[in-house]
Design a protein around this motif. Structure first.
Motif, PDB file in Angstrom:
ATOM      1  N   GLY A  35      -4.512   5.280   2.413  1.00 57.50           N
ATOM      2  CA  GLY A  35      -5.230   5.373   1.150  1.00 57.50           C
ATOM      3  C   GLY A  35      -6.532   4.610   1.181  1.00 57.50           C
ATOM      4  N   LYS A  36      -7.075   4.376   0.003  1.00 58.97           N
ATOM      5  CA  LYS A  36      -8.343   3.654  -0.147  1.00 58.97           C
ATOM      6  C   LYS A  36      -8.051   2.272  -0.706  1.00 58.97           C
ATOM      7  CE  LYS A  36     -10.765   7.912  -1.200  1.00 58.97           C
ATOM      8  NZ  LYS A  36     -11.389   8.719  -2.234  1.00 58.97           N
ATOM      9  N   LEU A  37      -8.553   1.239  -0.034  1.00 60.05           N
ATOM     10  CA  LEU A  37      -8.321  -0.129  -0.483  1.00 60.05           C
ATOM     11  C   LEU A  37      -9.452  -0.605  -1.387  1.00 60.05           C
ATOM     12  CD1 LEU A  37      -7.011  -1.909   2.731  1.00 60.05           C
ATOM     13  CD2 LEU A  37      -5.742  -0.657   0.976  1.00 60.05           C
ATOM     14  N   LYS A  38      -9.072  -1.463  -2.334  1.00 58.39           N
ATOM     15  CA  LYS A  38     -10.024  -2.054  -3.264  1.00 58.39           C
ATOM     16  C   LYS A  38      -9.665  -3.525  -3.418  1.00 58.39           C
ATOM     17  CE  LYS A  38     -12.090  -1.089  -7.719  1.00 58.39           C
ATOM     18  NZ  LYS A  38     -12.204  -0.114  -8.784  1.00 58.39           N
ATOM     19  N   VAL A  45      -5.424  -7.184  -3.226  1.00 59.60           N
ATOM     20  CA  VAL A  45      -5.752  -5.930  -2.552  1.00 59.60           C
ATOM     21  C   VAL A  45      -4.938  -4.821  -3.204  1.00 59.60           C
ATOM     22  CG1 VAL A  45      -5.834  -4.685  -0.358  1.00 59.60           C
ATOM     23  CG2 VAL A  45      -6.107  -7.193  -0.387  1.00 59.60           C
ATOM     24  N   THR A  46      -5.636  -3.810  -3.701  1.00 65.09           N
ATOM     25  CA  THR A  46      -4.997  -2.664  -4.334  1.00 65.09           C
ATOM     26  C   THR A  46      -5.312  -1.425  -3.511  1.00 65.09           C
ATOM     27  OG1 THR A  46      -5.313  -3.685  -6.487  1.00 65.09           O
ATOM     28  CG2 THR A  46      -4.860  -1.338  -6.487  1.00 65.09           C
ATOM     29  N   GLY A  47      -4.387  -0.482  -3.487  1.00 68.93           N
ATOM     30  CA  GLY A  47      -4.624   0.771  -2.779  1.00 68.93           C
ATOM     31  C   GLY A  47      -4.481   1.947  -3.721  1.00 68.93           C
ATOM     32  N   PHE A  48      -5.296   2.979  -3.479  1.00 68.11           N
ATOM     33  CA  PHE A  48      -5.155   4.231  -4.221  1.00 68.11           C
ATOM     34  C   PHE A  48      -4.673   5.281  -3.234  1.00 68.11           C
ATOM     35  CE2 PHE A  48      -6.657   8.396  -5.616  1.00 68.11           C
ATOM     36  CZ  PHE A  48      -5.994   8.464  -6.827  1.00 68.11           C
ATOM     37  N   PHE A  49      -3.584   5.942  -3.581  1.00 71.34           N
ATOM     38  CA  PHE A  49      -2.959   6.921  -2.703  1.00 71.34           C
ATOM     39  C   PHE A  49      -2.875   8.252  -3.434  1.00 71.34           C
ATOM     40  CE2 PHE A  49      -1.645   2.661  -1.821  1.00 71.34           C
ATOM     41  CZ  PHE A  49      -1.914   2.560  -0.471  1.00 71.34           C
TER      42      PHE A  49
END
Length: 140
Positions: free
Chosen positions: A95-98, A31-35
């Motif tokens: 943020g947005k999770l990917k 799980v990666t997040g963009f902040f």
């Protein structure tokens, strides 16, 4: 689900965020997040929140149908510990999770690896907030 100490964490997905037909129950994901830079973060950044998390369900279905054609998922349910749930909840609200599918061999290489509870992400989050607060104090 019948796993004591575990909970289900829902991640909404689309083609851009991962899970568009290629992730299945039983797979493992990172799980990666963009902040985005702003009041809480000094710079925009992508960071891994957790690795090697089990996919419990896709749109509420917990089994693979090898006969079925891949379909786009709307929600992927991850099987996580309580602490992992809290960290993922914080990350998803900031943020947005990917999701990124892990290679099956990657899981076999580290069968006794410790559970990733998101401590690296929490340290980064704390450091980012400290930098923003110091910047605000310096300009006051």
């Amino acid at each position: 689900m019948g796993h004591p100490g575990y909970r289900i964490f829902d991640v909404r997905v689309d083609e851009a965020s991962g899970g568009s037909g290629y992730i299945s129950p039983g797979d493992r994901v990172d799980v990666t997040g963009f902040f985005e830079a702003g009041n809480r973060f000094p710079i925009s950044k992508s960071i891994r929140i957790m690795k090697n998390i089990e996919v419990a369900m896709i749109d509420g279905v917990s089994f693979r149908d090898p006969e079925a054609a891949p379909k786009r998922a709307g929600t992927i349910q991850l099987l996580v510990l309580d602490k992992q749930y809290e960290v993922l909840d914080i990350a998803s609200n900031l943020g947005k999770l990917k999701l990124s599918l892990r290679a099956p061999e990657a899981d076999e290489l580290a069968p006794n690896a410790p559970t990733d509870t998101g401590d690296t992400f929490l340290s980064w989050l704390k450091d980012s907030e400290k930098k923003v607060n110091n910047k605000v104090l310096a300009t006051s």
